[in-house]
Design an enzyme around this catalytic site. Structure first.
Site, PDB file in Angstrom:
ATOM      1  N   HIS A 367      42.820  47.094  48.454  1.00  0.00           N
ATOM      2  CA  HIS A 367      42.121  48.230  47.847  1.00  0.00           C
ATOM      3  C   HIS A 367      42.969  49.049  46.870  1.00  0.00           C
ATOM      4  O   HIS A 367      42.466  49.967  46.230  1.00  0.00           O
ATOM      5  CB  HIS A 367      41.641  49.140  48.980  1.00  0.00           C
ATOM      6  CG  HIS A 367      40.481  50.010  48.626  1.00  0.00           C
ATOM      7  ND1 HIS A 367      39.965  50.118  47.347  1.00  0.00           N
ATOM      8  CD2 HIS A 367      39.736  50.840  49.379  1.00  0.00           C
ATOM      9  CE1 HIS A 367      38.947  50.974  47.350  1.00  0.00           C
ATOM     10  NE2 HIS A 367      38.805  51.422  48.572  1.00  0.00           N
ATOM     11  N   TYR A 498      32.560  62.489  54.000  1.00  0.00           N
ATOM     12  CA  TYR A 498      33.078  62.067  52.690  1.00  0.00           C
ATOM     13  C   TYR A 498      32.186  60.988  52.091  1.00  0.00           C
ATOM     14  O   TYR A 498      31.737  60.075  52.794  1.00  0.00           O
ATOM     15  CB  TYR A 498      34.498  61.525  52.846  1.00  0.00           C
ATOM     16  CG  TYR A 498      35.042  60.786  51.638  1.00  0.00           C
ATOM     17  CD1 TYR A 498      35.718  61.460  50.629  1.00  0.00           C
ATOM     18  CD2 TYR A 498      34.895  59.407  51.515  1.00  0.00           C
ATOM     19  CE1 TYR A 498      36.239  60.776  49.531  1.00  0.00           C
ATOM     20  CE2 TYR A 498      35.399  58.712  50.429  1.00  0.00           C
ATOM     21  CZ  TYR A 498      36.080  59.403  49.438  1.00  0.00           C
ATOM     22  OH  TYR A 498      36.579  58.728  48.352  1.00  0.00           O
ATOM     23  N   THR A 511      37.790  57.682  41.741  1.00  0.00           N
ATOM     24  CA  THR A 511      36.706  58.361  42.455  1.00  0.00           C
ATOM     25  C   THR A 511      37.037  59.836  42.637  1.00  0.00           C
ATOM     26  O   THR A 511      38.188  60.247  42.514  1.00  0.00           O
ATOM     27  CB  THR A 511      36.479  57.750  43.855  1.00  0.00           C
ATOM     28  OG1 THR A 511      37.669  57.919  44.641  1.00  0.00           O
ATOM     29  CG2 THR A 511      36.108  56.280  43.759  1.00  0.00           C
TER      30      THR A 511
END
Length: 817
Positions: A367, A498, A511
């Site tokens: 990621h 979140y 993001t």
């Protein structure tokens, strides 16, 4: 064989030296500085094609005003705090604005000068400094829908199809033939696509690095914990294998892997080491590379530099929850004291395409350099291409997904491939005693980790996007309120929630954090669970979803509070750690705006973790260390600023409901592990007429949460319809008359996208459709392909593949490798 990436990372190169491509056939190819630390480079060399055409025109991520960020910080905390805590936070913010805040803001602006993004360096560090296992903590997964042609849902056929389509995507990225992403006509940053393939997360004693071999042309296949590799591209990034060739290779690998009993193979399944604590894994990599007479370094280099990993599992998970668990962390199954689960058939430092015995397939990805949105584009395109390519084998006039000038590998002269090796080779590791011991310990820790987590899914078929929008709601906001209501119904409280908002409208945007719990959402869940009239409940839902949509729009403009506060914290930490005001403007992984090559290497990797903001334990440790030193007039920020030492900052950085909306028709599920010990990880996909949810937790009330969510979806639909029926508004007299006349005279044709008996209500502006989640890609060609595939006559290809396999079986025996 190439030198290992560890050796390459340690080697020193002049900043502008010419560097050869590295592949399994080039043993003298050092890595350039940008390959040693690709996240520090300015981006792909471009201007040749369409993929990066808009990059130079994208705006930089704005640094929000300090006062606005502090105001929003207090607003998102308010629903989570009591009156006393709110007062303490207000005092801390007031003090911050008077003292440390303005200076940190000035330092941040100075630091950001000349960089593509003020947060990029710090964001990479938050991932690369994470010391715990990446399994369940960092790597998410996608579960693809099955191939719509049943005959192709066997392991080898499905895997071959997915690999070829993935290679087409690799080629499109490298040749810059991939059409750029857009959102309502606005171009999005494509930088992450250059970091999608041939990258590896490399652990070191001082944090991890991301290494990339831009000339990689091979894939690595894992089967029963055993490693194989073969070339799939030539030096021009053109594909050199057909789908039939790929199927032959994969079948031979499966056959060869089955010759070794799985209990025996498990003892050498070194992929388990990639699940270890990062510092332990770094030490084990040193063991793998220290012996010059061993081939372990070469084997490790081949794995690290591969385009991606293909994992061929021998199991067939029976349920959706088992499938999700298999894609996220593998299965744990101990037989006679030996771990034989699919958790031994993984390599978590790279992107993995996972295919089960029954053809079920998914993606697990590292990621650090890419977000779910980028991998979703890849997954969606790959899934679509597999269908279109099969259709093309039946009808040569069927469309293709990408426009390419590359030659068809089936029509090429093999001599044109160059120096390649398309025959599978098995990597044979030297299992030193230290490695065998470490492997056993790593496996037991991994088994513990898997057993500490559970997964449940909801495949709600009652309605989806069509019904939600017909009721006048934004789909993402509607589902987010469902999570709030379901959790409140179980626990009677509102928790920190979140959701990521995509900021790729900016250069190198990643993001921003949408904090879902608001005053409006709190009022809604309390009203929903109270003995109140339906109209009041629906009105409260409307206000809550409107607030969520407004927040999503604001965060998509990079005007949220989380990333800005995290950057301010990192600037403070740098100023303290590096003992000087100049530290806040030091170089990092961010990219120079002018695009000139940089030789920055790996810079300071302090501060933060994969949690959506830095973990408080790390913050307090740093604070204790620094505040114990004697005061210095040059270090006015030595004491932790009041905002970061406030308990509210702990609260906002402890996420209980970590959610993300990421999907389209190509995916069945997607998900990730919980981000806190007492939290839930919630991945969801909103389709036209269904909603898919995958929920993980460390054995909280996960099944009851799913049941509560399903009950809410049914109840809220009943409430909406009862309110709608009571209003009677919006229905014309002609429509009412028509309804009366048609009773008992046949089925009424439903208006496309509108449930029977419902009138269309103006929907909230769906800004979140492409921002609060990643489901915005145009699925038009995919839907066309799915419809076309249903009309095509199924043509099983197993027989042809089987006949060809027998023709080459002798050539691929292990003793000929």
């Amino acid at each position: 064989m190439p030198e290992s990436l560890d050796e390459s990372l340690a080697s020193e190169q002049p900043p502008n030296s010419d560097v050869q491509k590295s592949s399994p056939h080039n043993t003298d190819a050092p890595f350039s500085p940008s390959e040693r630390d690709p996240l520090a480079s300015h981006g792909p060399k471009r201007r040749r094609g369409i993929t990066y055409a808009a990059e130079d025109k994208l705006p930089k991520l704005p640094i929000p005003e300090l006062e606005d960020t502090c105001r929003k910080y207090q607003a998102v905390l308010a629903p989570l705090q009591n009156r006393r805590e709110q007062e303490d936070t207000a005092a801390a913010v007031h003090e911050f604005l008077k003292s440390d805040g303005p200076e940190l803001q000035a330092r941040l602006k100075k630091y950001a000068t000349g960089k593509t993004s003020y947060i990029e360096q710090f964001w990479y560090d938050s991932y690369l400094n994470f010391d715990s296992s990446v399994v369940l903590n960092l790597n998410p997964f996608f579960l693809l829908e099955d191939d719509p042609t049943p005959a192709r849902n066997n392991q080898v056929t499905r895997a071959a199809s997915l690999v070829i389509s993935s290679l087409c995507f690799v080629r499109a990225v490298r040749k810059e033939e991939l059409p750029p992403d857009t959102l309502k006509g606005t171009p999005l940053c494509m930088y992450q696509y250059s970091r999608l393939f041939s990258t590896a997360r490399i652990p070191t004693e001082n944090g991890c690095q991301i290494a990339q071999d831009s000339g990689s042309r091979h894939v690595v296949v894992l089967c029963k914990g055993q490693f194989y590799w073969f070339d799939v591209l030539d030096d021009n990034s053109d594909i050199i294998m057909t789908e039939k060739d790929m199927a032959l290779n994969l079948q031979v690998i499966v056959d060869d892997a089955e010759r070794t009993p799985i209990q025996e193979a498990a003892k050498g399944a070194l992929g388990v080491l990639s699940t270890e604590n990062r510092k332990i894994w770094a030490g084990l990599r040193d063991v793998l590379t220290r012996d010059e007479d061993s081939n372990n370094a070469e084997c490790l280099s081949i794995v690290d530099s591969a385009l991606f990993i293909l994992c061929l599992d021998y199991t067939e998970p029976k349920t959706g929850a088992e499938l999700c668990g298999n894609m996220l962390c593998g299965t744990s199954e101990v037989v006679k004291g030996v771990q034989i689960g699919t958790c031994t058939n993984r390599w978590y430092d790279k992107m993995q395409i996972i295919v089960c015995k029954n053809g079920s397939a998914g993606i697990n990805f590292e990621h650090t350099g890419v977000d779910g949105h980028t991998v979703l584009r890849m997954a969606s395109d790959v899934y679509t291409d597999t269908i279109l390519r099969f259709a093309k084998s039946i009808n040569g006039q069927a469309p293709s997904l990408w426009t390419s000038t590359s030659p068809d590998p089936s029509k090429r002269d093999p001599e044109s491939f160059g120096d390649v090796s398309t025959i599978p080779h098995k990597l044979e590791w030297d299992m030193l005693p230290e490695l065998s011991t470490a492997l056993r310990f790593a496996e037991t820790r991994l088994a513990d980790l898997i057993q500490q987590n559970e997964f449940e899914i909801l495949e709600f078929a009652g309605y989806g996007k069509n019904f939600i929008t017909s009721m006048g709601f934004s789909p993402d906001a509607f589902v987010q309120m469902a999570f709030q209501a379901a959790y409140y119904g179980l626990y009677g409280r509102v928790e920190n929630t979140y959701e990521p908002a995509m900021t790729k409208v900016f250069l190198h945007g990643r993001t921003e954090a949408i904090r879902v719990a608001t005053a409006e959402s709190t009022a809604f869940v309390k009203t929903f669970w109270a003995d109140d009239e339906p109209r009041r409940k629906v009105d409260a839902l409307k206000k809550a979803t409107q607030k969520h949509t407004a927040l999503t729009k604001e965060c998509a403009k990079a005007l949220g509070q989380d990333r800005h506060l995290y950057a301010l914290y990192c600037v403070w930490q740098r100023a303290v750690d590096e003992e000087g005001a100049e530290a806040a403007s030091s170089n990092g992984c961010s990219s120079p705006v002018d695009g000139s090559p940089s030789d920055m290497g790996v810079t300071s990797q302090r501060g933060g973790s994969i949690s959506h903001s830095p973990p408080r334990s790390a913050n307090k440790k740093t604070a204790d260390k620094t505040t114990s030193a004697s005061p210095s007039p040059r270090r006015p920020l030595q004491q932790m600023p009041s905002l970061f030492s406030d308990s509210g900052y702990d609260r906002i950085n402890t996420t209980i409901l970590s959610t993300s909306n990421c999907g389209n028709p190509a995916l069945r599920h997607f998900g990730f592990g919980p981000s806190s010990a007492d939290g839930f990880g919630i991945g969801y996909i909103i389709k036209d007429d269904s909603i898919s949810v995958c929920i993980s937790s460390k054995h909280r009330q996960t099944r009851r949460f799913v049941d509560s969510l399903e009950a809410y979806f049914a109840e809220i639909k009943r409430l909406l319809r009862s309110v709608k029926k009571g209003e009677g508004a919006g229905r014309s007299k002609a429509r009412e008359s028509e309804k009366e006349k048609t009773v008992g005279k046949g089925k009424v044709i439903k208006i496309d996208g509108q449930p029977e008996g419902e009138d269309q209500v103006p929907v909230e502006e769906e800004v979140d459709e492409g921002l609060g989640g990643y489901g915005f890609f145009d699925a038009g060609m995919l839907l066309q392909a799915l419809k076309a595939s249903q009309k095509e006559k199924e043509r099983p290809s197993d027989k042809a593949v089987g006949n060809a396999r027998r023709a080459i079986g002798k050539k691929l025996r292990l003793n000929e490798y």
